[in-house]
Design an enzyme around this catalytic site. Structure first.
Site, PDB file in Angstrom:
ATOM      1  N   LYS A  92      -7.757  -3.463   3.520  1.00 14.68           N
ATOM      2  CA  LYS A  92      -6.238  -2.857   3.413  1.00 14.68           C
ATOM      3  C   LYS A  92      -5.793  -3.550   4.616  1.00 14.68           C
ATOM      4  O   LYS A  92      -6.245  -3.553   5.439  1.00 14.68           O
ATOM      5  CB  LYS A  92      -6.126  -1.169   3.359  1.00 14.68           C
TER       6      LYS A  92
ATOM      7  N   LYS B 119       0.992  -0.941   0.365  1.00  8.46           N
ATOM      8  CA  LYS B 119       0.403  -0.416   0.227  1.00  8.46           C
ATOM      9  C   LYS B 119       0.652   1.290   0.164  1.00  8.46           C
ATOM     10  O   LYS B 119       1.460   1.428   1.017  1.00  8.46           O
ATOM     11  CB  LYS B 119      -0.958  -0.005   1.582  1.00  8.46           C
TER      12      LYS B 119
ATOM     13  N   GLU C 122      -0.714   5.020  -8.278  1.00  8.70           N
ATOM     14  CA  GLU C 122      -1.156   6.115  -7.144  1.00  8.70           C
ATOM     15  C   GLU C 122       0.754   6.523  -6.671  1.00  8.70           C
ATOM     16  O   GLU C 122       1.845   5.972  -7.160  1.00  8.70           O
ATOM     17  CB  GLU C 122      -0.496   4.411  -5.589  1.00  8.70           C
TER      18      GLU C 122
ATOM     19  N   ARG D  30      -3.990   9.061  -5.359  1.00  7.14           N
ATOM     20  CA  ARG D  30      -4.197   7.899  -6.681  1.00  7.14           C
ATOM     21  C   ARG D  30      -4.061   8.494  -7.317  1.00  7.14           C
ATOM     22  O   ARG D  30      -5.186  10.327  -7.184  1.00  7.14           O
ATOM     23  CB  ARG D  30      -5.543   7.398  -5.320  1.00  7.14           C
TER      24      ARG D  30
HETATM   25  P1  ATP Z   1      -6.289   5.388   3.890  1.00  6.73           P
HETATM   26  O1  ATP Z   1      -6.924   7.187   4.849  1.00  6.73           O
HETATM   27  O2  ATP Z   1      -5.599   4.658   4.724  1.00  6.73           O
HETATM   28  O3  ATP Z   1      -5.242   6.014   2.924  1.00  6.73           O
HETATM   29  P2  ATP Z   1      -7.972   5.789   2.081  1.00  6.73           P
HETATM   30  O4  ATP Z   1      -9.455   6.683   2.510  1.00  6.73           O
HETATM   31  O5  ATP Z   1      -6.906   6.492   1.047  1.00  6.73           O
HETATM   32  O6  ATP Z   1      -7.576   5.249   2.952  1.00  6.73           O
HETATM   33  P3  ATP Z   1      -8.867   3.455   1.348  1.00  6.73           P
HETATM   34  O7  ATP Z   1     -10.394   3.097   0.846  1.00  6.73           O
HETATM   35  O8  ATP Z   1      -9.113   2.999   2.305  1.00  6.73           O
HETATM   36  O9  ATP Z   1      -8.463   4.995   0.745  1.00  6.73           O
HETATM   37  O10 ATP Z   1      -7.229   2.485   0.475  1.00  6.73           O
HETATM   38  C1  ATP Z   1      -7.214   2.919  -0.699  1.00  6.73           C
HETATM   39  C2  ATP Z   1      -6.283   3.387  -1.207  1.00  6.73           C
HETATM   40  O11 ATP Z   1      -5.430   3.327  -0.887  1.00  6.73           O
HETATM   41  C3  ATP Z   1      -6.713   3.905  -2.577  1.00  6.73           C
HETATM   42  O12 ATP Z   1      -6.930   5.616  -2.708  1.00  6.73           O
HETATM   43  C4  ATP Z   1      -4.539   4.288  -2.919  1.00  6.73           C
HETATM   44  O13 ATP Z   1      -5.095   5.534  -2.631  1.00  6.73           O
HETATM   45  C5  ATP Z   1      -4.294   3.873  -1.824  1.00  6.73           C
HETATM   46  N1  ATP Z   1      -3.000   2.690  -2.649  1.00  6.73           N
HETATM   47  C6  ATP Z   1      -1.732   2.265  -2.326  1.00  6.73           C
HETATM   48  N2  ATP Z   1      -1.243   1.036  -2.792  1.00  6.73           N
HETATM   49  C7  ATP Z   1      -2.597   0.869  -2.967  1.00  6.73           C
HETATM   50  C8  ATP Z   1      -2.531  -0.493  -4.270  1.00  6.73           C
HETATM   51  N3  ATP Z   1      -1.322  -1.014  -4.586  1.00  6.73           N
HETATM   52  N4  ATP Z   1      -3.585  -1.144  -4.751  1.00  6.73           N
HETATM   53  C9  ATP Z   1      -5.404  -0.047  -4.408  1.00  6.73           C
HETATM   54  N5  ATP Z   1      -4.327   0.562  -3.425  1.00  6.73           N
HETATM   55  C10 ATP Z   1      -3.787   1.603  -2.884  1.00  6.73           C
END
Ligand code: ATP
Length: 588
Positions: A423, A252, A302, A257
């Protein structure tokens, strides 16, 4: 439709504090709108002249709009600004000064006004300010006071209605499909095209069948798939690989994004909250042109700041420096970004949303050429929870955030958050293991030293996706430095409103209500049940009495960072996520 008629609807929308009434008014408006006007009406209702992702900004400064009002209504710029300061709303200032036309209705149509606003947005080069003033003033002298009040808020980006996309969809469903609960039938098209105007127009012209045929398009962002949470690797295998099919795992990355859209040499990029960020990452445009072996493609990536000297991935705070609009070229050199490509959603004219993950990964691995900027992250299939634990430990030790685990057979569910993607992050034993993105709903006046900043505590909420409303979850007063207090108060104060906004639900009444727009990331020790907060609170009538369960609240909340740069209020943590997190607390 006459613009003045449209304004009567804006008036009604502005004064209601009930979301159900908002939907009724919208439905009435969409029913009488013609198929030629409906898209324009939808964009204007949201204070725009195009969908959110289109980089078409009308953007006029306070002073320029004040000058326009002054010229239109025989006043002085200084007097307009003084009135604005007194009233706190340029719209009201325009209405007050529009003495001559106050009660007249001219024949301007919605299309006339919309087309001029588009012209203003497209004006550039020498003399832009003057040309914009002339265009806007041409409209202001033709309209009555109430219309002027609503019009001037659009170029200021200060539409005060705050109507979220799901509420527009509810209005369309009620108007055209006869029941707001049929919104679900529109959600797929919305998640795949992100264009409410297009959906409204298609619905009016070709009905639901037409909407069902709307396809992914290069240039229109697809709403991102998001992750659920599980407490640890074992639970992941139980839930996501019930028959031993294995799970797909990738690190991650903690950056932005970025959804990359390639149409030959034309490359555009969108953030998770669907904003066009093409101009911000010139090196990624170059990298995409050089490294992607397809005529058209949509990639899910990302983007991270990378320090070439030390070969280190930098924390999110460093990456966010790139959101600043100036010195982009210099920043691209000093702090070059890499884009880790973890999914592919479209290739050479074909949508891949209905293609299973493992097949998408094979296609992905084939189309990214070796190079410096795009780094394919096709992940690994793991069959054992100890391997997943190792990958998690390894990611964390490299300074990454954790891992993202995906079901191997899952299709890409635009806008979805479910157990197809999960995650796992670093703090995972007992204490709350994730931050929560909250929206500021109001502030409580400060005492003592805090009085100097205007606010002593903030009332914050999370998002209820089904209701399209913001539900209170906490008051927060710690974790902010004096500087941050000042900043947040200044931002909040610009959004103050006289009454509770229609999409806010709170038992606690703050000193000042604020339009729900500012997103902040909060870390708390624990999620608790509380009768004082409305997040997740359920009520039922039992034996004629209203009985309600407690809602959910945050214990010891503190501010981590501002997130408005990459989150719309509707991207905040949802009530359902909060309840999942509550249920997972203390479990490993
Ligand atoms: P957090 O605040 O924990 O980063 P979030 O609110 O951004 O979470 P989540 O759905 O919880 O969003 O986590 C997905 C996010 O993680 C994605 O929006 C992306 O930006 C990021 N990400 C990083 N690496 C990856 C990956 N390998 N596959 C998918 N998403 C990823």
């Amino acid at each position: 439709m006459l613009f003045s008629k449209f304004v009567t609807y804006l008036e009604r929308l502005e004064t209601t504090s009930s979301r159900l009434i908002l939907i009724d008014i919208l439905a009435e408006l969409f029913t009488i709108a013609s198929k030629e006007d409906i898209d324009k009406i939808i964009y204007l209702t949201q204070g725009r002249v195009a969908p959110f992702f289109a980089p078409l900004e009308i953007g006029m400064a306070d002073k320029t709009v004040a000058e326009t009002i002054a010229r239109s209504y025989a006043s002085k710029k200084e007097d307009v600004l003084a009135l604005y300061n007194k009233l706190g709303d340029m719209g009201k200032a325009a209405q007050d000064l529009n003495l001559e036309n106050r009660d007249k209705n001219k024949n301007l149509t919605v299309a006339d006004v919309f087309n001029i606003l588009i012209k203003i947005a497209n004006t550039n080069g020498e003399g832009t300010v003057e040309k914009r003033i002339m265009l806007l003033s041409g409209l202001l002298v033709e309209m009555n006071g109430v219309s002027a009040r609503h019009l001037v808020r659009i170029p200021l980006g200060n539409n005060r209605l705050g109507i979220g996309d799901p509420t527009i969809l509810d209005g369309l469903a009620l108007a055209i499909l006869g029941d707001r609960n049929r919104r679900k039938l529109l959600e797929k098209a919305y998640s795949e095209t992100s264009d409410l105007g297009l959906i409204g127009k298609t619905l009016k012209t070709d009905g639901l069948d037409g909407v069902r045929k709307l396809m992914v398009r290069v240039g229109c962002p697809i709403r991102s798939e998001l992750c659920e949470r599980l407490p640890g690797p074992e639970k992941v295998f139980e839930k996501m690989s019930p028959n031993g099919e294995g799970v797909h795992a990738t690190p991650k990355y903690d950056g932005f994004r970025v959804q990359i859209h390639k149409n030959d040499d034309d490359v555009r990029m969108f953030s998770r909250n669907l904003e066009d960020m093409t101009h911000m990452f010139p090196e990624i445009i170059d990298g995409t042109r050089k490294q992607i072996m397809a005529k058209t493609a949509i990639l899910d990536t990302e983007a991270l700041a990378y320090q070439p000297e030390s070969e280190e991935f930098l924390p999110f705070q460093e990456t966010t420096k790139r959101r600043r609009k100036h010195n982009i070229a210099q920043m691209a050199e000093q702090l070059p970004l890499k884009a880790f490509v973890f999914d592919i959603l479209y290739i050479n004219g074909k949508s891949l949303l209905d293609t299973p993950l493992t097949e998408r990964m094979t296609i992905l691995a084939d189309i990214v050429y070796d190079g410096d900027v795009l780094i394919p992250a096709p992940g690994k299939i793991l069959y054992d929870s100890s391997d997943l634990q190792k990958m998690l430990d390894d990611s964390i030790s490299k300074g990454l955030e954790g891992v993202v685990v995906k079901r191997t057979d899952s299709l890409y569910e635009a806008g979805g958050r479910n157990f197809n993607w999960v995650k796992l992050k670093r703090h995972s034993s007992g204490e709350l293991n994730d931050t929560i993105d909250c929206v500021v709903l109001g502030y409580i006046a400060g005492k003592g030293k805090r009085a100097a900043f205007g606010a002593g505590a903030l009332l914050v909420g999370v998002y209820d996706k089904e209701k399209d409303m913001f539900m209170s979850v906490s008051k927060i007063g710690t974790g902010l430095t004096d500087e941050e207090w000042k900043e947040i108060y200044e931002r909040a104060d610009k959004l103050r409103v006289d009454q509770k906004p229609a999409r806010v639900d709170s038992i606690i009444v703050p000193s000042v209500w604020v339009r729900p727009e500012i997103v902040i990331e909060i870390l708390a020790d624990e999620i608790t049940r509380s009768p004082n907060h409305t997040a997740g609170k359920k009520s039922a009538i039992i034996n004629g009495q209203i009985e309600s369960e407690s809602g959910y609240a945050l214990r010891f909340p503190r501010l981590v960072t501002f997130r408005s740069a990459d989150r719309r209020p509707e991207d905040a943590t949802t009530v359902n996520e909060l309840i999942t997190m509550y249920n997972q607390q203390g479990k490993k």
